[in-house]
Enzyme design. Structure first.
Site, PDB file in Angstrom:
ATOM      1  CB  CYS A   1      68.448  63.120  16.832  1.00 43.78           C
ATOM      2  SG  CYS A   1      67.884  62.988  18.015  1.00 43.78           S
ATOM      3  CD  GLU A   2      70.177  58.058  13.090  1.00 42.76           C
ATOM      4  OE1 GLU A   2      69.849  58.208  11.034  1.00 42.76           O
ATOM      5  OE2 GLU A   2      71.083  58.030  12.811  1.00 42.76           O
TER       6      GLU A   2
ATOM      7  CD  GLU B   1      66.445  26.594   8.191  1.00 47.88           C
ATOM      8  OE1 GLU B   1      66.055  27.758   7.492  1.00 47.88           O
ATOM      9  OE2 GLU B   1      66.715  25.424   8.196  1.00 47.88           O
ATOM     10  N   PRO B   2      60.641  28.264   8.328  1.00 48.96           N
ATOM     11  CG  PRO B   2      58.236  28.161   8.433  1.00 48.96           C
ATOM     12  CD  PRO B   2      59.499  27.021   8.214  1.00 48.96           C
ATOM     13  N   GLY B   3      60.208  31.637   9.881  1.00 54.70           N
ATOM     14  CA  GLY B   3      59.817  32.891  10.704  1.00 54.70           C
ATOM     15  C   GLY B   3      58.757  33.529  11.058  1.00 54.70           C
ATOM     16  NE  ARG B   4      59.344  38.278   6.255  1.00 55.25           N
ATOM     17  CZ  ARG B   4      59.932  39.211   6.759  1.00 55.25           C
ATOM     18  NH1 ARG B   4      59.510  40.401   7.015  1.00 55.25           N
ATOM     19  NH2 ARG B   4      61.078  39.037   6.137  1.00 55.25           N
TER      20      ARG B   4
ATOM     21  CE1 TYR C   1      66.310  44.746   5.924  1.00 53.86           C
ATOM     22  CE2 TYR C   1      64.633  44.778   7.593  1.00 53.86           C
ATOM     23  CZ  TYR C   1      65.715  44.304   6.485  1.00 53.86           C
ATOM     24  OH  TYR C   1      66.858  43.310   7.705  1.00 53.86           O
TER      25      TYR C   1
ATOM     26  CE1 TYR D   1      64.110  38.026  11.106  1.00 51.15           C
ATOM     27  CE2 TYR D   1      62.060  37.450   9.406  1.00 51.15           C
ATOM     28  CZ  TYR D   1      63.021  36.963   9.915  1.00 51.15           C
ATOM     29  OH  TYR D   1      63.080  36.378   9.978  1.00 51.15           O
TER      30      TYR D   1
ATOM     31  NE  ARG E   1      60.383  43.769   8.700  1.00 50.03           N
ATOM     32  CZ  ARG E   1      59.718  44.187   7.435  1.00 50.03           C
ATOM     33  NH1 ARG E   1      58.997  44.454   7.757  1.00 50.03           N
ATOM     34  NH2 ARG E   1      60.580  43.331   6.684  1.00 50.03           N
TER      35      ARG E   1
HETATM   36  N1  LLP Z   1      66.455  30.310   7.511  1.00 45.11           N
HETATM   37  C1  LLP Z   1      67.688  30.988   7.266  1.00 45.11           C
HETATM   38  C2  LLP Z   1      68.623  29.906   6.902  1.00 45.11           C
HETATM   39  C3  LLP Z   1      67.869  31.947   7.318  1.00 45.11           C
HETATM   40  O1  LLP Z   1      68.563  32.872   7.386  1.00 45.11           O
HETATM   41  C4  LLP Z   1      66.149  33.180   7.477  1.00 45.11           C
HETATM   42  C5  LLP Z   1      65.964  34.184   7.544  1.00 45.11           C
HETATM   43  C6  LLP Z   1      65.357  32.493   7.654  1.00 45.11           C
HETATM   44  C7  LLP Z   1      65.430  30.761   7.783  1.00 45.11           C
HETATM   45  C8  LLP Z   1      63.906  32.593   8.082  1.00 45.11           C
HETATM   46  O2  LLP Z   1      63.514  33.888   6.859  1.00 45.11           O
HETATM   47  P1  LLP Z   1      61.717  33.786   6.880  1.00 45.11           P
HETATM   48  O3  LLP Z   1      60.812  32.763   6.922  1.00 45.11           O
HETATM   49  O4  LLP Z   1      60.963  35.050   8.395  1.00 45.11           O
HETATM   50  O5  LLP Z   1      61.502  34.914   5.638  1.00 45.11           O
HETATM   51  N2  LLP Z   1      65.842  41.839   9.114  1.00 45.11           N
HETATM   52  C9  LLP Z   1      64.514  41.431   8.381  1.00 45.11           C
HETATM   53  C10 LLP Z   1      64.785  39.334   7.893  1.00 45.11           C
HETATM   54  C11 LLP Z   1      65.466  38.886   7.183  1.00 45.11           C
HETATM   55  C12 LLP Z   1      65.949  37.405   7.424  1.00 45.11           C
HETATM   56  C13 LLP Z   1      67.388  36.940   7.378  1.00 45.11           C
HETATM   57  N3  LLP Z   1      67.500  34.889   7.666  1.00 45.11           N
HETATM   58  C14 LLP Z   1      63.111  41.603   7.943  1.00 45.11           C
HETATM   59  O6  LLP Z   1      63.035  42.367   8.928  1.00 45.11           O
HETATM   60  O7  LLP Z   1      62.407  41.546   7.270  1.00 45.11           O
END
Ligand code: LLP
Length: 437
Positions: free
Chosen positions: A361-362, A291-294, A334, A390, A330
């Site tokens: 304003c921070e 399940e990649p997002g990034r 983080y 993100y 981000r």
């Molecule tokens: N699957 C599940 C169940 C998740 O909770 C997440 C991300 C992913 C897949 C996808 O993860 P990725 O492949 O994108 O790393 N806001 C943060 C990242 C939070 C990710 C939360 N869960 C940032 O900006 O780095």
């Protein structure tokens, strides 16, 4: 500092001193569409998906890549990935709803929420969406919903917490005894046994250990533990898993000195042991899911912002821009590094050290600390890289600032895929009671 190879890898190039992204002049588009603006490349998204798919296919063909919609839920992006053959991982009803609007079929969606409400269950059972449960206690409530709706039980899956997490920041390490996600090893047998007792006959299993993992070896311990739990479940409960989901977390290099995640090593650490597990334990041929997002979308987008103020307070040199942590949170949230480049580069100018700061304003509204850039002047444009994941999804209306527009570069053409918000959007859901009218 970035070099030509780095720029090339990121789809960037200076031509006559102007920065081009995916063959489009960043200064021209900024002037035409206004700033701050998220500029997304369709080609890069497709390329990332194909690269990853190829690596998985080379080891185990029965795989599904579920794009983690939370990284960027713009409908056009979902449609691009849908046409590539991706499946989708959603974390809320809103994300599932958005997938439906993008024309994605329910059987291509998996719902990995946490802290599910009965309403979440009702929505997913009604819509035939597979759920990755996050707690044993949720099972009873889910069964009630099945009974209430008179629906046949679908595959059930639990999120396992393998206790070895990893991630770019403590907020994003999602495995370990101290974190809220999933069920630990000692509860796993009970969870699946209960599911069997409740009449479930089809099973999957899930884990996700964290986000922004660039060192593939950081997946190693989690993989070992996860696969050993699966082995125990399969042998003690005679469970036949239809899918084994390894979650997301694949990182990208945000800094010019960072190496991209080595997918061949990822394959060695994750996919090969998975294959070994199913062969040795005779687990049949379950679907291997990730399940990649990034990884799929981060590098597809730059955020362009314009400098409005140069301030030298005698100690620090500030470049004030029109994007702030309302646009990209981000760095503030983080401490994340996003590389920042000038859209117009004059080689003759001397290099200075700037704090790139937004209008919020921070004092924490810093997009880049101590960045060495050739002399900046008011009116210059800056490109903030790797903002496709993100980025927009975590932007806000803080300080009553409308959210930015998004544009898509597709085969040299430009399409606006989201209007910038207007002031009226800020007021849209407010209701003034009669006595204040
Ligand atoms: N699957 C599940 C169940 C998740 O909770 C997440 C991300 C992913 C897949 C996808 O993860 P990725 O492949 O994108 O790393 N806001 C943060 C990242 C939070 C990710 C939360 N869960 C940032 O900006 O780095």
């Amino acid at each position: 500092m970035e070099n030509i190879d780095w720029l090339n890898y990121k789809g960037l190039e200076y031509r006559d001193g102007n920065l081009f992204f995916n063959d489009v002049n960043t200064i021209e588009i900024s002037k035409k569409y206004g700033t701050p603006i998220f500029v997304i490349s369709e080609e890069i998204i497709r390329e990332k998906y194909r690269t990853l798919k190829k690596v998985l296919n080379s080891e185990y063909k029965k795989n599904h890549i579920h794009y983690a919609v939370k990284a960027n839920s713009n409908i056009s992006i979902l449609k691009i990935l849908n046409t590539e053959g991706a499946l989708f991982d959603c974390t809320s009803q809103g994300e599932i709803y958005t997938c439906f609007k993008a024309g994605i079929a329910p059987e291509r969606i998996i719902y990995t929420g946490n802290m599910f409400t009965d309403d979440d269950f009702e929505f997913s059972v009604k819509n035939d969406i597979i759920i990755n449960l996050d707690s044993i206690s949720q099972l009873k409530r889910l069964i009630k919903i099945y009974e209430k709706l008179g629906k046949e039980k679908k595959i059930i899956s639990f999120r396992i917490n393998p206790e070895f997490g990893a991630g770019h920041h403590v907020h994003d390490i999602t495995a370990g005894r101290e974190v809220k996600f999933g069920i630990l090893e000692h509860q796993a047998i009970e969870a699946y046994k209960k599911a069997k007792d409740f009449g479930f006959e089809r099973f999957g299993v899930h884990q996700h250990i964290g986000s922004g993992i660039n060192n593939p070896y950081n997946f190693e311990k989690a993989a070992e533990k996860y696969f050993s739990i699966i082995k125990k479940l399969a042998s003690s409960l005679k469970i036949h898993f239809e899918f084994i989901d390894f979650g997301g977390g694949l990182g990208i290099p945000y800094h010019p000195n960072e190496e991209p995640l080595d997918l061949e090593i990822y394959k060695e650490i994750v996919v090969k042991p998975f294959k070994k597990l199913i062969n040795i334990e005779n687990l049949g041929e379950p679907v291997f899911k990730i399940e990649p997002g990034r990884f799929l979308v981060a590098e597809s987008c730059i955020l362009i912002t314009q400098i409005n103020t140069i301030k030298d307070n005698g100690y620090k040199l500030f470049a004030g821009v029109d994007a702030g942590f309302n646009t990209l949170i981000r760095p503030t949230m983080y401490g994340s590094y996003h590389h920042i480049m000038k859209c117009n580069k004059n080689k003759k100018d001397k290099i200075l050290k700037y704090e790139i700061v937004g209008p919020i304003c921070e004092s924490g509204d810093i997009l880049g600390k101590e960045r060495e850039l050739t002399k900046l002047i008011e009116g210059d444009y800056l490109a903030i890289l790797d903002t496709g994941a993100y980025g927009y999804v975590m932007s806000s209306n803080y300080n009553s600032r409308p959210r930015s527009a998004e544009i898509l570069i597709s085969d040299g053409h430009i399409f606006k895929i989201r209007e910038a918000e207007a002031f009226d959007d800020l007021l849209r859901n407010q209701i003034v009671p009669d006595h204040l009218k």
